[in-house]
Design a protein around this motif. Structure first.
Motif, mmCIF file in Angstrom:
data_model
loop_
_atom_site.group_PDB
_atom_site.id
_atom_site.type_symbol
_atom_site.label_atom_id
_atom_site.label_comp_id
_atom_site.label_asym_id
_atom_site.label_seq_id
_atom_site.Cartn_x
_atom_site.Cartn_y
_atom_site.Cartn_z
ATOM 1 N N PHE A 153 0.831 -1.205 0.000
ATOM 2 C CA PHE A 153 0.000 0.000 0.000
ATOM 3 C C PHE A 153 0.865 1.253 0.000
ATOM 4 C CE2 PHE A 153 -2.222 3.310 2.517
ATOM 5 C CZ PHE A 153 -3.257 3.568 1.632
ATOM 6 N N HIS A 154 1.892 1.261 0.836
ATOM 7 C CA HIS A 154 2.772 2.426 0.908
ATOM 8 C C HIS A 154 3.651 2.538 -0.341
ATOM 9 C CE1 HIS A 154 1.519 3.681 4.834
ATOM 10 N NE2 HIS A 154 1.803 2.505 5.375
ATOM 11 N N ARG A 155 4.019 1.410 -0.929
ATOM 12 C CA ARG A 155 4.793 1.458 -2.174
ATOM 13 C C ARG A 155 3.962 2.065 -3.301
ATOM 14 N NH1 ARG A 155 8.205 -4.244 -2.763
ATOM 15 N NH2 ARG A 155 9.504 -3.976 -0.894
ATOM 16 N N PHE A 156 2.677 1.728 -3.367
ATOM 17 C CA PHE A 156 1.784 2.338 -4.348
ATOM 18 C C PHE A 156 1.780 3.855 -4.164
ATOM 19 C CE2 PHE A 156 0.319 -1.722 -5.618
ATOM 20 C CZ PHE A 156 -0.577 -1.586 -6.667
ATOM 21 N N ARG A 157 1.657 4.286 -2.929
ATOM 22 C CA ARG A 157 1.609 5.726 -2.643
ATOM 23 C C ARG A 157 2.912 6.410 -3.055
ATOM 24 N NH1 ARG A 157 -1.470 7.344 2.987
ATOM 25 N NH2 ARG A 157 -3.579 7.178 2.141
ATOM 26 N N ARG A 158 4.040 5.808 -2.702
ATOM 27 C CA ARG A 158 5.322 6.416 -3.028
ATOM 28 C C ARG A 158 5.541 6.458 -4.538
ATOM 29 N NH1 ARG A 158 7.004 3.415 1.623
ATOM 30 N NH2 ARG A 158 7.879 1.760 0.306
ATOM 31 N N LEU A 159 5.101 5.420 -5.221
ATOM 32 C CA LEU A 159 5.253 5.383 -6.679
ATOM 33 C C LEU A 159 4.429 6.490 -7.334
ATOM 34 C CD1 LEU A 159 6.426 3.865 -9.130
ATOM 35 C CD2 LEU A 159 4.387 2.419 -9.101
ATOM 36 N N GLU A 160 3.220 6.684 -6.849
ATOM 37 C CA GLU A 160 2.377 7.754 -7.380
ATOM 38 C C GLU A 160 2.982 9.114 -7.084
ATOM 39 O OE1 GLU A 160 -2.324 9.165 -7.313
ATOM 40 O OE2 GLU A 160 -1.647 7.506 -6.040
ATOM 41 N N GLU A 161 3.496 9.288 -5.886
ATOM 42 C CA GLU A 161 4.126 10.557 -5.516
ATOM 43 C C GLU A 161 5.380 10.820 -6.351
ATOM 44 O OE1 GLU A 161 4.785 9.938 -1.393
ATOM 45 O OE2 GLU A 161 2.701 10.360 -0.807
ATOM 46 N N ALA A 162 6.057 9.760 -6.777
ATOM 47 C CA ALA A 162 7.264 9.919 -7.589
ATOM 48 C C ALA A 162 6.947 10.363 -9.009
ATOM 49 C CB ALA A 162 8.056 8.613 -7.609
ATOM 50 N N GLY A 163 5.689 10.229 -9.411
ATOM 51 C CA GLY A 163 5.309 10.727 -10.731
ATOM 52 C C GLY A 163 4.823 9.693 -11.718
ATOM 53 N N ALA A 164 4.763 8.412 -11.317
ATOM 54 C CA ALA A 164 4.245 7.386 -12.226
ATOM 55 C C ALA A 164 2.757 7.624 -12.460
ATOM 56 C CB ALA A 164 4.462 5.999 -11.636
ATOM 57 N N PHE A 165 2.279 7.246 -13.655
ATOM 58 C CA PHE A 165 0.847 7.360 -13.909
ATOM 59 C C PHE A 165 0.162 6.007 -13.811
ATOM 60 C CE2 PHE A 165 1.700 5.648 -18.087
ATOM 61 C CZ PHE A 165 0.486 5.133 -18.521
#
Length: 274
Positions: free
Chosen positions: A153-165
């Motif tokens: 769950f937190h990896r999803f959040r960090r990935l989105e925050e990093a700019g992935a779509f």
């Protein structure tokens, strides 16, 4: 619906899916289908079958584009081909100008941000990542325990925050995938993670039965391996028959060789023997 866009090479193009269209489909499970393609033939077959999206190696984008001008193509950035930040950017832009619409990487979040800062559509890779499987000990679903689920769950959040779509979610429990996807703005691409994703993904080799073993998460719809075995058997049979005909002088026959007029042959003999 086919969308008109300009490609990264600035050419007027059509696509069966776009980043904007994928984002707009958030929450529509199974809105798009994705398979692998690394050749023009595979890309042509995918589009003819109604598939909207393919993943290919970055170096094979040009070949894939020869088979389809409309598929949404995601280029996989190899670990060995692009190591430094400069190499990663160069490889990504080369793939995009060759015809890719997005890139996928399982590299660190800084790499995702590096690419996203250039407005490159980036797809991350979470769940079970085959090349990193030594960290989880074996090939298995990731996220079956509460600790792993929270970590994902937190990896999803960090990935989105990093700019992935978007994110390729591989071998996650289906109910976990559904719960996280509903709480994430990322377009989800499910590979063995259940149906609660905007994009459902399988390898072409698994779909078409090109390998002896089909993973648990896949379904075989064809049997190309059987056809290849038939081709191999037919090849051996034909070669053996040819060898036998050569051995008993039944090949080549007169009809299978060039002829020469009698007069020309007689003149040839006279001239070399005189």
């Amino acid at each position: 619906m086919v969308a008109r866009i300009f490609s990264w090479a600035a050419t007027d193009s059509e696509r069966l899916a776009t980043v904007g269209g994928l984002r707009a489909a958030k929450g529509r499970h199974g809105a798009f289908a994705q398979v692998t393609a690394d050749s023009a033939a595979e890309a042509e077959a995918a589009e003819a079958a109604g598939i909207e999206m393919v993943v290919c190696r970055a170096g094979n984008v040009s070949s894939v584009r020869q088979g389809s001008r409309r598929l949404f193509v995601t280029a996989a950035l190899g670990f060995a081909e692009a190591v430094t930040d400069a190499e990663i950017l160069q490889t990504a832009f080369k793939a995009l100008t060759d015809g890719a619409d997005a890139v996928i990487t399982a590299r660190r979040l800084e790499v995702v941000s590096l690419l996203a800062a250039e407005d490159i559509p980036v797809v991350g890779h979470l769940g079970f990542v085959p090349r990193k499987s030594t960290w989880v000990g074996q090939v298995r679903a990731f996220g079956k325990t509460a600790d792993e689920a929270v970590e994902l769950f937190h990896r999803f959040r960090r990935l989105e925050e990093a700019g992935a779509f978007a994110v390729e979610a591989e071998l996650m429990p289906a109910r976990l995938m559904a719960a996280i996807s509903a709480r994430s703005g990322l377009v989800t691409v499910s590979l063995g993670s259940g149906p609660a994703a905007e994009v459902v993904f399988l390898f072409t080799s698994d779909i078409c039965g090109e390998t002896a073993r089909v993973p648990k998460h896949a379904r075989r719809y064809g049997d190309i391996a059987r056809l290849r075995r038939q081709i191999d058997e037919e090849r051996r049979t034909a070669l053996a028959a040819f060898r036998a005909d050569v051995g008993d002088n039944s090949f080549p026959l007169a009809a299978e060789t060039a002829s020469m007029p009698d007069e020309a042959f007689e003149e040839f003999l006279n001239r070399i023997e005189s």
